[in-house]
Design an enzyme around this catalytic site. Structure first.
Site, short mmCIF file in Angstrom:
data_model
loop_
_atom_site.label_atom_id
_atom_site.label_comp_id
_atom_site.label_asym_id
_atom_site.label_seq_id
_atom_site.Cartn_x
_atom_site.Cartn_y
_atom_site.Cartn_z
N GLU A 141 -9.65 -13.52 -12.69
CA GLU A 141 -11.02 -13.32 -12.22
C GLU A 141 -11.13 -13.59 -10.73
OE1 GLU A 141 -15.24 -15.57 -12.17
OE2 GLU A 141 -14.24 -15.59 -14.11
N ASN A 182 -12.11 -21.58 -19.10
CA ASN A 182 -13.37 -22.21 -19.53
C ASN A 182 -13.13 -23.16 -20.70
OD1 ASN A 182 -14.59 -20.93 -22.23
ND2 ASN A 182 -13.57 -19.30 -21.12
N CYS A 184 -16.96 -8.56 -17.48
CA CYS A 184 -18.17 -9.33 -17.78
C CYS A 184 -19.22 -9.09 -16.69
CB CYS A 184 -17.82 -10.81 -17.85
SG CYS A 184 -19.26 -11.89 -17.99
N THR A 234 -16.78 -17.82 -12.42
CA THR A 234 -17.87 -17.94 -13.39
C THR A 234 -17.69 -19.11 -14.35
OG1 THR A 234 -16.79 -16.37 -14.90
CG2 THR A 234 -18.39 -15.48 -13.32
#
Length: 284
Positions: free
Chosen positions: A126, A223, A96, A165
């Site tokens: 991540e 998320n 991403c 993120t």
């Protein structure tokens, strides 16, 4: 008659859409077996669908020698990327762009002499990829973890933070407020992605006006899990599901306002399927 509303911002983000387009194009080109380094996205149902198309998941780049390899949206370590380039027929970087931004921010802070910390979940792919771009950096995601690093931060005097993120702004604020009294200089690179912030804000607004909230997405998705946590603060009757087959009719008894949102790794088709199933359950 119950109302069913989908959050204004829900479902697959730009990075996920981009990755899915890349893997579909790779399958179409099919010059070599197509593999992904780790699950391409954190949605088991999508990963299973890709497997049905012949796209296998490998745990290390060395397992994909001779293949066309996609680097997962969450990013990979520089070491794994180099192994991939050395051994694979083709390497497609599906990382991403917002994750790439976090990598660059961490490297910049290190060059400027800051002790680098990643505000995120230790062990999350991540976060691990970001840490690997700055050897010696550490992950912290709570006030308690800041306290455990207090002596090191005081000694460093200059501390720089980058952020997973998918982290919530509230969690980042907690960590920043805990670090600030410990150091002479604090620099925060807010690398929370725009889609994450938009999803969370939209989820909060919808949860406030709903009797029941349905959150769609992989249970391993950070998320999506965050959306469920936010929703429960305002709508206790919050249910995190991966697909329409998990819905239970009893959840909707007496509900007048039904809200739906979905994580950034959830395709629109999955959202529509859940909405249709709810309509059948409540008779809309």
């Amino acid at each position: 008659m119950p109302t069913i509303k989908i959050a204004d911002e829900a479902g697959a983000c730009y990075g996920v859409e981009r990755a899915l387009q890349m893997v579909q194009q790779a399958v179409k080109d099919a010059h070599a077996p197509v593999r992904t380094l780790g699950p391409l996205i954190h949605n088991p149902r999508v990963v299973t669908s890709l497997k049905d198309q012949g796209v296998e998941v490998v745990d290390s780049a060395s397992e994909a020698a001779g293949s066309a390899l996609l680097l997962r949206t969450h990013g990979v370590t520089p070491q794994e990327e180099q192994i991939a380039k050395d051994g694979c027929v083709d390497v497609l970087d599906a990382t991403c762009p917002f994750v790439k931004k976090a990598h660059g921010a961490a490297e910049l802070l290190a060059k400027q002499g800051y002790a680098v910390y990643v505000v995120g979940e230790s062990g999350h792919p991540e976060v691990e990829a970001t840490l690997a771009h700055v050897p010696g950096s550490l992950a912290i995601d709570s006030v308690e973890e800041v306290a455990a690093q207090a002596d090191a931060m005081r000694a460093a005097k200059k501390v720089g933070l980058v952020v997973q993120t998918t982290m919530s702004a509230a969690k980042l604020s907690e960590v920043v407020n805990a670090v600030l009294p410990l150091v002479d200089e604090l620099r925060v690179m807010n690398t929370i992605c725009e889609a994450t912030a938009g999803h969370q804000d939209s989820c909060m607004r919808l949860a406030k006006e709903s009797d029941i909230m349905i959150i769609i997405g992989g249970r391993i998705s950070a998320n999506t899990t965050r959306l469920a946590e936010i929703s429960k603060l305002y709508c206790p009757a919050t249910y995190h599901i991966e697909g329409a087959d998990e819905l239970q009719a009893s959840w909707f008894e007496g509900a007048e306002h039904i809200g739906i949102t979905a994580g950034a790794s959830t395709p629109e088709a999955h959202i529509n399927a859940v909405k249709s199933a709810i309509e059948q359950i409540v008779g809309v």
